[in-house]
Design a protein around this motif. Structure first.
Motif, PDB file in Angstrom:
ATOM      1  N   SER A 198       0.831  -1.717   0.139  1.00 52.55           N
ATOM      2  CA  SER A 198      -0.203  -0.435   0.126  1.00 52.55           C
ATOM      3  C   SER A 198       1.110   0.968  -0.188  1.00 52.55           C
ATOM      4  O   SER A 198       0.320   2.204  -0.495  1.00 52.55           O
ATOM      5  CB  SER A 198      -1.139  -0.253   1.275  1.00 52.55           C
ATOM      6  N   ALA A 199       1.945   1.437   0.048  1.00 47.83           N
ATOM      7  CA  ALA A 199       2.938   2.268   0.706  1.00 47.83           C
ATOM      8  C   ALA A 199       4.602   1.808  -0.008  1.00 47.83           C
ATOM      9  O   ALA A 199       5.118   1.068   0.488  1.00 47.83           O
ATOM     10  CB  ALA A 199       2.716   3.127   1.716  1.00 47.83           C
ATOM     11  N   VAL A 200       5.386   2.681  -0.182  1.00 46.65           N
ATOM     12  CA  VAL A 200       6.633   2.171  -0.457  1.00 46.65           C
ATOM     13  C   VAL A 200       7.545   4.086  -0.134  1.00 46.65           C
ATOM     14  O   VAL A 200       7.871   4.598  -0.538  1.00 46.65           O
ATOM     15  CB  VAL A 200       7.326   2.027  -2.018  1.00 46.65           C
ATOM     16  N   PRO A 201       8.541   3.196   1.219  1.00 51.58           N
ATOM     17  CA  PRO A 201       8.418   2.316   2.063  1.00 51.58           C
ATOM     18  C   PRO A 201       7.595   2.047   2.382  1.00 51.58           C
ATOM     19  O   PRO A 201       6.497   2.884   3.351  1.00 51.58           O
ATOM     20  CB  PRO A 201       9.574   1.329   2.703  1.00 51.58           C
ATOM     21  N   LEU A 202       7.548   0.591   3.267  1.00 52.12           N
ATOM     22  CA  LEU A 202       5.789   0.092   4.473  1.00 52.12           C
ATOM     23  C   LEU A 202       6.435   0.086   5.041  1.00 52.12           C
ATOM     24  O   LEU A 202       7.645  -0.735   5.727  1.00 52.12           O
ATOM     25  CB  LEU A 202       5.136  -1.004   3.180  1.00 52.12           C
ATOM     26  N   TYR A 203       6.265   0.010   6.885  1.00 54.86           N
ATOM     27  CA  TYR A 203       6.607  -0.255   7.887  1.00 54.86           C
ATOM     28  C   TYR A 203       5.972  -1.170   8.949  1.00 54.86           C
ATOM     29  O   TYR A 203       4.852  -0.842   9.141  1.00 54.86           O
ATOM     30  CB  TYR A 203       6.770   0.882   8.485  1.00 54.86           C
ATOM     31  N   TYR A 204       6.526  -2.653   8.563  1.00 52.31           N
ATOM     32  CA  TYR A 204       4.989  -4.138   9.798  1.00 52.31           C
ATOM     33  C   TYR A 204       6.018  -3.910  10.658  1.00 52.31           C
ATOM     34  O   TYR A 204       7.074  -3.569  11.581  1.00 52.31           O
ATOM     35  CB  TYR A 204       6.120  -4.899   8.859  1.00 52.31           C
ATOM     36  N   ARG A 205       5.304  -3.663  12.508  1.00 52.31           N
ATOM     37  CA  ARG A 205       4.894  -4.152  13.435  1.00 52.31           C
ATOM     38  C   ARG A 205       4.798  -5.349  13.151  1.00 52.31           C
ATOM     39  O   ARG A 205       3.664  -5.901  12.908  1.00 52.31           O
ATOM     40  CB  ARG A 205       3.892  -2.688  14.246  1.00 52.31           C
ATOM     41  N   ILE A 206       6.110  -5.963  13.843  1.00 52.07           N
ATOM     42  CA  ILE A 206       6.390  -7.672  15.003  1.00 52.07           C
ATOM     43  C   ILE A 206       6.072  -7.291  16.076  1.00 52.07           C
ATOM     44  O   ILE A 206       6.981  -6.524  16.347  1.00 52.07           O
ATOM     45  CB  ILE A 206       7.899  -8.413  13.907  1.00 52.07           C
ATOM     46  N   ALA A 207       5.502  -8.249  16.654  1.00 49.60           N
ATOM     47  CA  ALA A 207       5.949  -8.483  18.059  1.00 49.60           C
ATOM     48  C   ALA A 207       7.437  -8.537  18.692  1.00 49.60           C
ATOM     49  O   ALA A 207       8.113  -8.986  18.087  1.00 49.60           O
ATOM     50  CB  ALA A 207       5.159  -9.495  18.839  1.00 49.60           C
ATOM     51  N   ALA A 208       7.835  -7.807  19.740  1.00 51.41           N
ATOM     52  CA  ALA A 208       9.443  -8.110  19.914  1.00 51.41           C
ATOM     53  C   ALA A 208       9.614  -9.326  20.686  1.00 51.41           C
ATOM     54  O   ALA A 208      11.145  -9.929  20.655  1.00 51.41           O
ATOM     55  CB  ALA A 208       9.237  -6.997  20.746  1.00 51.41           C
ATOM     56  N   ASN A 209       8.619 -10.009  20.805  1.00 56.13           N
ATOM     57  CA  ASN A 209       8.887 -11.318  20.972  1.00 56.13           C
ATOM     58  C   ASN A 209       8.845 -12.441  20.007  1.00 56.13           C
ATOM     59  O   ASN A 209       9.122 -13.414  20.131  1.00 56.13           O
ATOM     60  CB  ASN A 209       7.575 -12.079  21.936  1.00 56.13           C
ATOM     61  N   GLN A 210       9.374 -12.370  19.185  1.00 55.21           N
ATOM     62  CA  GLN A 210       9.435 -12.661  17.280  1.00 55.21           C
ATOM     63  C   GLN A 210      10.628 -12.371  17.722  1.00 55.21           C
ATOM     64  O   GLN A 210      12.059 -13.419  16.108  1.00 55.21           O
ATOM     65  CB  GLN A 210       8.908 -12.208  16.435  1.00 55.21           C
ATOM     66  N   LEU A 211      12.254 -11.589  18.101  1.00 57.06           N
ATOM     67  CA  LEU A 211      13.558 -11.734  17.901  1.00 57.06           C
ATOM     68  C   LEU A 211      13.950 -12.491  18.328  1.00 57.06           C
ATOM     69  O   LEU A 211      13.524 -13.372  20.060  1.00 57.06           O
ATOM     70  CB  LEU A 211      13.871  -9.939  18.695  1.00 57.06           C
ATOM     71  N   SER A 212      14.738 -13.280  18.178  1.00 57.86           N
ATOM     72  CA  SER A 212      15.338 -14.634  18.598  1.00 57.86           C
ATOM     73  C   SER A 212      17.019 -14.849  18.002  1.00 57.86           C
ATOM     74  O   SER A 212      16.924 -14.503  16.685  1.00 57.86           O
ATOM     75  CB  SER A 212      14.763 -15.594  18.128  1.00 57.86           C
ATOM     76  N   GLN A 213      17.785 -15.277  19.015  1.00 57.72           N
ATOM     77  CA  GLN A 213      19.539 -15.656  18.726  1.00 57.72           C
ATOM     78  C   GLN A 213      19.287 -16.884  18.774  1.00 57.72           C
ATOM     79  O   GLN A 213      20.730 -17.335  18.736  1.00 57.72           O
ATOM     80  CB  GLN A 213      20.091 -14.990  19.621  1.00 57.72           C
ATOM     81  N   ASP A 214      18.868 -17.679  18.623  1.00 55.68           N
ATOM     82  CA  ASP A 214      18.273 -19.102  18.449  1.00 55.68           C
ATOM     83  C   ASP A 214      18.882 -20.194  17.583  1.00 55.68           C
ATOM     84  O   ASP A 214      18.921 -19.392  15.795  1.00 55.68           O
ATOM     85  CB  ASP A 214      17.287 -19.757  18.789  1.00 55.68           C
ATOM     86  N   ASP A 215      19.825 -20.878  17.489  1.00 59.34           N
ATOM     87  CA  ASP A 215      20.577 -21.795  16.017  1.00 59.34           C
ATOM     88  C   ASP A 215      19.212 -22.621  15.507  1.00 59.34           C
ATOM     89  O   ASP A 215      19.614 -22.447  14.475  1.00 59.34           O
ATOM     90  CB  ASP A 215      21.813 -22.707  16.138  1.00 59.34           C
ATOM     91  N   ALA A 216      17.992 -22.846  16.153  1.00 60.42           N
ATOM     92  CA  ALA A 216      17.203 -23.910  15.667  1.00 60.42           C
ATOM     93  C   ALA A 216      15.384 -23.124  15.656  1.00 60.42           C
ATOM     94  O   ALA A 216      14.942 -24.115  16.712  1.00 60.42           O
ATOM     95  CB  ALA A 216      17.160 -24.592  16.091  1.00 60.42           C
ATOM     96  N   PRO A 217      15.221 -22.069  14.862  1.00 54.32           N
ATOM     97  CA  PRO A 217      13.804 -21.333  15.446  1.00 54.32           C
ATOM     98  C   PRO A 217      12.758 -22.702  14.387  1.00 54.32           C
ATOM     99  O   PRO A 217      13.010 -23.346  13.382  1.00 54.32           O
ATOM    100  CB  PRO A 217      13.878 -19.954  14.617  1.00 54.32           C
ATOM    101  N   GLN A 218      11.637 -22.371  15.276  1.00 50.67           N
ATOM    102  CA  GLN A 218      10.665 -23.187  15.243  1.00 50.67           C
ATOM    103  C   GLN A 218       9.822 -22.816  13.954  1.00 50.67           C
ATOM    104  O   GLN A 218       9.513 -21.648  14.368  1.00 50.67           O
ATOM    105  CB  GLN A 218      10.063 -23.887  16.240  1.00 50.67           C
ATOM    106  N   VAL A 219       9.652 -23.606  12.718  1.00 50.99           N
ATOM    107  CA  VAL A 219       8.295 -22.352  11.925  1.00 50.99           C
ATOM    108  C   VAL A 219       7.110 -23.881  11.690  1.00 50.99           C
ATOM    109  O   VAL A 219       7.799 -25.131  11.935  1.00 50.99           O
ATOM    110  CB  VAL A 219       8.803 -22.491  10.481  1.00 50.99           C
ATOM    111  N   VAL A 220       5.711 -23.087  11.223  1.00 47.58           N
ATOM    112  CA  VAL A 220       4.776 -24.453  10.973  1.00 47.58           C
ATOM    113  C   VAL A 220       5.166 -24.029   9.829  1.00 47.58           C
ATOM    114  O   VAL A 220       4.922 -23.399   8.736  1.00 47.58           O
ATOM    115  CB  VAL A 220       3.755 -24.042  11.368  1.00 47.58           C
TER     116      VAL A 220
END
Length: 228
Positions: free
Chosen positions: A53-75
């Protein structure tokens, strides 16, 4: 979400900084070249992703989604990474690191915002001072690799001169108030070489050819079953 970084400086010994992130922003469609942006839009459109809808576009992401894990889980097997510069303030100084805007490509065709929110954002464990690279920012190189057929394959590569300057993105998102403490922002990505495709293995690098140093991070997703 609390993350820790080894702050590497040309002026002082490395020291450890811990940051409590309270908000995360993914700056999308952040290229300087309109033709390159259009290429990336078309690249995603081929996967059914609607135009921004705009360029650039700023997506807000929950801060708890930041991780330094080497094996993040995905579905499910439909997600893939995108190497991006990650900037954040600490004690009045802007720091620079590396993150992957890991995204669920199946969900992306329904909602880009949700496809980003559903996936953990892997973050490197090292950071640089922005002031030490500000004068040669455009010469920094962003790269990533995936694994295909048992081989390490170059997936993204390009100079930061092709992306909007981080200070411009910060101003576009926060205005004259500047980036607040506890905020972190990813600053756009390069087009995928050979097209966007999923890979459980993702490796990324931010290379400084002037100071001859790199920030690197790699991870392999732990895929959870997609059940109905």
């Amino acid at each position: 979400m609390k993350l820790s970084f080894d702050l590497l400086s040309t002026q002082a010994p490395a020291n450890r900084v811990a940051v409590e992130f309270r908000q995360c922003i993914v700056a999308g469609w952040a290229g300087r070249d309109q033709a390159a942006i259009e290429h990336h839009i078309e690249e995603l459109a081929a996967l059914g992703v609607p135009r921004p809808s705009a360029v650039p576009l700023y997506y807000r992401i929950a801060a708890n989604q930041l991780s330094q894990d080497d094996a993040p889980q995905v579905v499910g097997p439909h997600s893939s990474g995108e190497a991006e510069v990650f900037v954040f303030p600490v004690d009045g100084r802007l720091l620079v690191s590396l993150a992957s805007d890991h995204t669920d490509r199946k969900l992306e065709s329904v909602s880009v915002a949700l496809s980003k929110q559903i996936c953990v954002k892997p973050v490197a464990r090292e950071a640089w001072l922005f002031d030490e690279i500000a004068t040669h920012w455009d010469s920094l190189i962003l790269r990533s690799w995936i694994e295909e057929g048992g081989r390490r394959v170059l997936y993204q590569e390009g100079a930061l001169s092709s992306l909007r300057h981080p200070l411009e993105l910060i101003d576009g998102c926060f205005g004259p108030a500047d980036m607040p403490a506890g905020a972190g922002m990813t600053c756009g990505t390069m087009a995928a070489i050979g097209g966007i495709r999923p890979s459980a293995s993702f490796e990324m690098e931010l290379f400084d050819p002037i100071l001859d140093r790199s920030i690197r991070h790699a991870y392999r997703t732990d895929t959870l079953p997609e059940v109905a």
